[in-house]
Design a protein around this motif. Sequence first.
Motif, PDB file in Angstrom:
ATOM      1  N   ARG A 209      -1.262 -13.075   0.230  1.00  0.00           N
ATOM      2  CA  ARG A 209      -2.666 -12.393  -0.095  1.00  0.00           C
ATOM      3  C   ARG A 209      -2.499 -10.898   0.014  1.00  0.00           C
ATOM      4  NH1 ARG A 209      -8.153 -14.956   1.398  1.00  0.00           N
ATOM      5  NH2 ARG A 209      -7.226 -16.605   0.102  1.00  0.00           N
ATOM      6  N   PRO A 210      -2.127 -10.441   1.423  1.00  0.00           N
ATOM      7  CA  PRO A 210      -1.983  -8.773   1.547  1.00  0.00           C
ATOM      8  C   PRO A 210      -1.114  -8.196   0.584  1.00  0.00           C
ATOM      9  CG  PRO A 210      -1.717 -10.012   3.630  1.00  0.00           C
ATOM     10  CD  PRO A 210      -1.804 -11.048   2.530  1.00  0.00           C
ATOM     11  N   GLN A 211       0.127  -8.878   0.183  1.00  0.00           N
ATOM     12  CA  GLN A 211       0.710  -8.344  -1.003  1.00  0.00           C
ATOM     13  C   GLN A 211       0.057  -7.786  -2.126  1.00  0.00           C
ATOM     14  OE1 GLN A 211       4.115 -11.094  -0.914  1.00  0.00           O
ATOM     15  NE2 GLN A 211       5.550  -9.462  -0.197  1.00  0.00           N
ATOM     16  N   ILE A 212      -0.457  -9.080  -2.751  1.00  0.00           N
ATOM     17  CA  ILE A 212      -1.303  -8.902  -3.835  1.00  0.00           C
ATOM     18  C   ILE A 212      -2.685  -7.961  -3.628  1.00  0.00           C
ATOM     19  CG2 ILE A 212      -3.032 -10.015  -5.267  1.00  0.00           C
ATOM     20  CD1 ILE A 212      -1.267 -12.716  -4.906  1.00  0.00           C
ATOM     21  N   HIS A 213      -3.161  -7.852  -2.654  1.00  0.00           N
ATOM     22  CA  HIS A 213      -4.376  -7.001  -2.495  1.00  0.00           C
ATOM     23  C   HIS A 213      -3.846  -5.540  -2.583  1.00  0.00           C
ATOM     24  CE1 HIS A 213      -7.326  -9.786  -0.445  1.00  0.00           C
ATOM     25  NE2 HIS A 213      -6.948 -10.017  -1.673  1.00  0.00           N
ATOM     26  N   ALA A 214      -2.657  -5.275  -1.901  1.00  0.00           N
ATOM     27  CA  ALA A 214      -2.075  -3.980  -1.966  1.00  0.00           C
ATOM     28  C   ALA A 214      -1.655  -3.460  -3.334  1.00  0.00           C
ATOM     29  CB  ALA A 214      -0.904  -3.827  -0.986  1.00  0.00           C
ATOM     30  N   LEU A 215      -1.249  -4.649  -4.217  1.00  0.00           N
ATOM     31  CA  LEU A 215      -0.793  -4.082  -5.619  1.00  0.00           C
ATOM     32  C   LEU A 215      -1.963  -3.918  -6.416  1.00  0.00           C
ATOM     33  CD1 LEU A 215       2.022  -6.810  -6.242  1.00  0.00           C
ATOM     34  CD2 LEU A 215       2.279  -4.193  -6.773  1.00  0.00           C
ATOM     35  N   ARG A 216      -3.293  -4.526  -6.163  1.00  0.00           N
ATOM     36  CA  ARG A 216      -4.659  -4.299  -6.838  1.00  0.00           C
ATOM     37  C   ARG A 216      -5.053  -2.853  -6.561  1.00  0.00           C
ATOM     38  NH1 ARG A 216      -7.409 -10.256  -6.116  1.00  0.00           N
ATOM     39  NH2 ARG A 216      -7.514 -10.974  -8.400  1.00  0.00           N
ATOM     40  N   GLU A 231      -0.157  12.960 -10.732  1.00  0.00           N
ATOM     41  CA  GLU A 231      -0.718  13.209  -9.531  1.00  0.00           C
ATOM     42  C   GLU A 231      -1.052  11.745  -8.796  1.00  0.00           C
ATOM     43  OE1 GLU A 231      -2.818  17.568 -10.543  1.00  0.00           O
ATOM     44  OE2 GLU A 231      -3.870  15.800 -10.868  1.00  0.00           O
ATOM     45  N   ARG A 232      -1.638  10.982  -9.544  1.00  0.00           N
ATOM     46  CA  ARG A 232      -2.022   9.664  -9.031  1.00  0.00           C
ATOM     47  C   ARG A 232      -0.853   8.856  -8.787  1.00  0.00           C
ATOM     48  NH1 ARG A 232      -4.957   9.689 -14.049  1.00  0.00           N
ATOM     49  NH2 ARG A 232      -3.974   7.832 -14.928  1.00  0.00           N
ATOM     50  N   ALA A 233       0.402   8.906  -9.509  1.00  0.00           N
ATOM     51  CA  ALA A 233       1.494   8.300  -8.828  1.00  0.00           C
ATOM     52  C   ALA A 233       1.776   8.845  -7.503  1.00  0.00           C
ATOM     53  CB  ALA A 233       2.544   8.616  -9.914  1.00  0.00           C
ATOM     54  N   ALA A 234       1.994  10.079  -7.296  1.00  0.00           N
ATOM     55  CA  ALA A 234       2.230  10.735  -6.160  1.00  0.00           C
ATOM     56  C   ALA A 234       1.285  10.289  -4.989  1.00  0.00           C
ATOM     57  CB  ALA A 234       2.179  12.344  -6.392  1.00  0.00           C
ATOM     58  N   ARG A 235       0.201   9.958  -5.105  1.00  0.00           N
ATOM     59  CA  ARG A 235      -0.824   9.678  -3.927  1.00  0.00           C
ATOM     60  C   ARG A 235      -0.414   8.154  -3.874  1.00  0.00           C
ATOM     61  NH1 ARG A 235      -4.902  12.356  -7.087  1.00  0.00           N
ATOM     62  NH2 ARG A 235      -5.734  10.426  -8.123  1.00  0.00           N
ATOM     63  N   VAL A 236      -0.403   7.325  -4.722  1.00  0.00           N
ATOM     64  CA  VAL A 236       0.087   6.069  -4.493  1.00  0.00           C
ATOM     65  C   VAL A 236       1.430   5.934  -3.633  1.00  0.00           C
ATOM     66  CG1 VAL A 236       0.860   3.715  -5.499  1.00  0.00           C
ATOM     67  CG2 VAL A 236      -1.159   5.258  -6.397  1.00  0.00           C
ATOM     68  N   GLU A 238       2.862   8.165  -1.742  1.00  0.00           N
ATOM     69  CA  GLU A 238       2.499   8.460  -0.393  1.00  0.00           C
ATOM     70  C   GLU A 238       1.775   7.207   0.603  1.00  0.00           C
ATOM     71  OE1 GLU A 238       0.616  12.322   2.285  1.00  0.00           O
ATOM     72  OE2 GLU A 238       0.498  12.051  -0.089  1.00  0.00           O
ATOM     73  N   ALA A 239       0.738   6.537   0.016  1.00  0.00           N
ATOM     74  CA  ALA A 239      -0.036   5.851   0.589  1.00  0.00           C
ATOM     75  C   ALA A 239       0.783   4.519   0.900  1.00  0.00           C
ATOM     76  CB  ALA A 239      -1.262   5.584  -0.200  1.00  0.00           C
ATOM     77  N   ASP A 243       5.610  -0.079   1.261  1.00  0.00           N
ATOM     78  CA  ASP A 243       5.653  -1.455   0.083  1.00  0.00           C
ATOM     79  C   ASP A 243       6.392  -1.388  -0.988  1.00  0.00           C
ATOM     80  OD1 ASP A 243       4.180  -3.192  -1.681  1.00  0.00           O
ATOM     81  OD2 ASP A 243       2.496  -3.202  -0.583  1.00  0.00           O
ATOM     82  N   ALA A 244       7.338  -2.419  -0.757  1.00  0.00           N
ATOM     83  CA  ALA A 244       8.530  -2.307  -1.962  1.00  0.00           C
ATOM     84  C   ALA A 244       7.934  -2.741  -3.246  1.00  0.00           C
ATOM     85  CB  ALA A 244       9.628  -3.586  -1.421  1.00  0.00           C
ATOM     86  N   ASN A 245       6.947  -3.549  -3.336  1.00  0.00           N
ATOM     87  CA  ASN A 245       6.339  -4.005  -4.670  1.00  0.00           C
ATOM     88  C   ASN A 245       5.626  -2.783  -5.331  1.00  0.00           C
ATOM     89  OD1 ASN A 245       7.083  -6.735  -4.336  1.00  0.00           O
ATOM     90  ND2 ASN A 245       5.247  -7.104  -2.861  1.00  0.00           N
ATOM     91  N   VAL A 246       5.118  -2.029  -4.583  1.00  0.00           N
ATOM     92  CA  VAL A 246       4.161  -0.966  -5.086  1.00  0.00           C
ATOM     93  C   VAL A 246       5.052  -0.030  -5.428  1.00  0.00           C
ATOM     94  CG1 VAL A 246       2.321   0.739  -4.634  1.00  0.00           C
ATOM     95  CG2 VAL A 246       1.899  -1.631  -3.958  1.00  0.00           C
ATOM     96  N   MET A 247       6.007   0.434  -4.848  1.00  0.00           N
ATOM     97  CA  MET A 247       6.805   1.356  -5.061  1.00  0.00           C
ATOM     98  C   MET A 247       7.896   1.014  -6.331  1.00  0.00           C
ATOM     99  SD  MET A 247       6.414   3.861  -3.149  1.00  0.00           S
ATOM    100  CE  MET A 247       7.595   4.767  -4.063  1.00  0.00           C
ATOM    101  N   GLN A 248       7.989  -0.508  -6.534  1.00  0.00           N
ATOM    102  CA  GLN A 248       8.586  -0.702  -7.817  1.00  0.00           C
ATOM    103  C   GLN A 248       7.653  -0.291  -8.959  1.00  0.00           C
ATOM    104  OE1 GLN A 248       9.484  -4.948  -8.216  1.00  0.00           O
ATOM    105  NE2 GLN A 248      10.657  -4.821  -9.876  1.00  0.00           N
ATOM    106  N   VAL A 249       6.466  -0.225  -8.840  1.00  0.00           N
ATOM    107  CA  VAL A 249       5.554   0.047 -10.044  1.00  0.00           C
ATOM    108  C   VAL A 249       5.729   1.515 -10.199  1.00  0.00           C
ATOM    109  CG1 VAL A 249       3.129   0.184 -10.917  1.00  0.00           C
ATOM    110  CG2 VAL A 249       4.145  -1.856  -9.899  1.00  0.00           C
TER     111      VAL A 249
END
Length: 277
Positions: A209-216, A231-236, A238-239, A243-249
């Motif tokens: 659930r935390p992994q899915i919430h982070a991706l959402r 700019e949005r990609a840069a913010r994501v 950094e934040a 998180d390997a899943n988010v960074m894959q996106v």
Amino acid sequence: MSVSPGKIDPLARVEEGAVLGAGVEIGPFCVVGPQVVLGDGVKLISHVAVSGRTTIGEGTTVYPFASLGFPPQSLGYKGEASRLVIGRNCLIREHVTMNTGTAAGHMETVVGDNCFFMVNAHVAHDCIVGNHVIFANNATLAGHVSVGNNVFLGGQAAVHQFVRIGDNAIVGGLCGLQHDLIPFGALIYGRSGLGGLNIIGMKRRGFSRPQIHALRAAYRELFYAGGTLSERAARVAEAYADDANVMQVVDFVRSGAKRRLIVPSDAADHVAEPDAA
């Protein structure tokens, strides 16, 4: 022909030079070309044609009237010695077609392990298909398409040449995919834009659930927050740097390619140019 113990029906034709692994089974009316390599335990049920420089990995089963390793459907193909490589433990159903590569591409078409291709699916020249991929009936790839791991293509889905599909994505039935689909993305309404994340697929594969919430949360920031896509990609990035899943996106968005990026239909930049990030 190099043959290990197996079973070859007397009505099959296996050309001299073909290499067959242990336990290979070749049913009636199959034709196996002289440069084909079949791994251990490969099964060709019947009426299967395997040609060219084609390698099929161990444990793969191919059903009647599949056509594998024949020249690509490309006017630019000039007979170059390209290849088709199919991985292990794949299930290839009736009338599936897969072609070799071209000099304009990778010189090979590659299919990963544990894939399932239903009736009439097609993998064109120079495609790269990952592991654990499912093509439903009549799903088709044009040339030079890249498909990640754990991807599902619905029935009669069609993918334009040079498109990229990220890991864990889903393409619904009857969808025409003209642009790049992010990892974990869902395209379910034809050409109406990105339809969110493949939540059901992630749950089935054991994402927490935390992994899915982070991706959402990252998805909302990436496509609905203010500023340009870069700019949005840069913010994501950094934040969610850890998180390997988010960074894959993020990496997929930033890498760009020949096709544009599919974004939600209600986002500000409905289809982002490949260099927008």
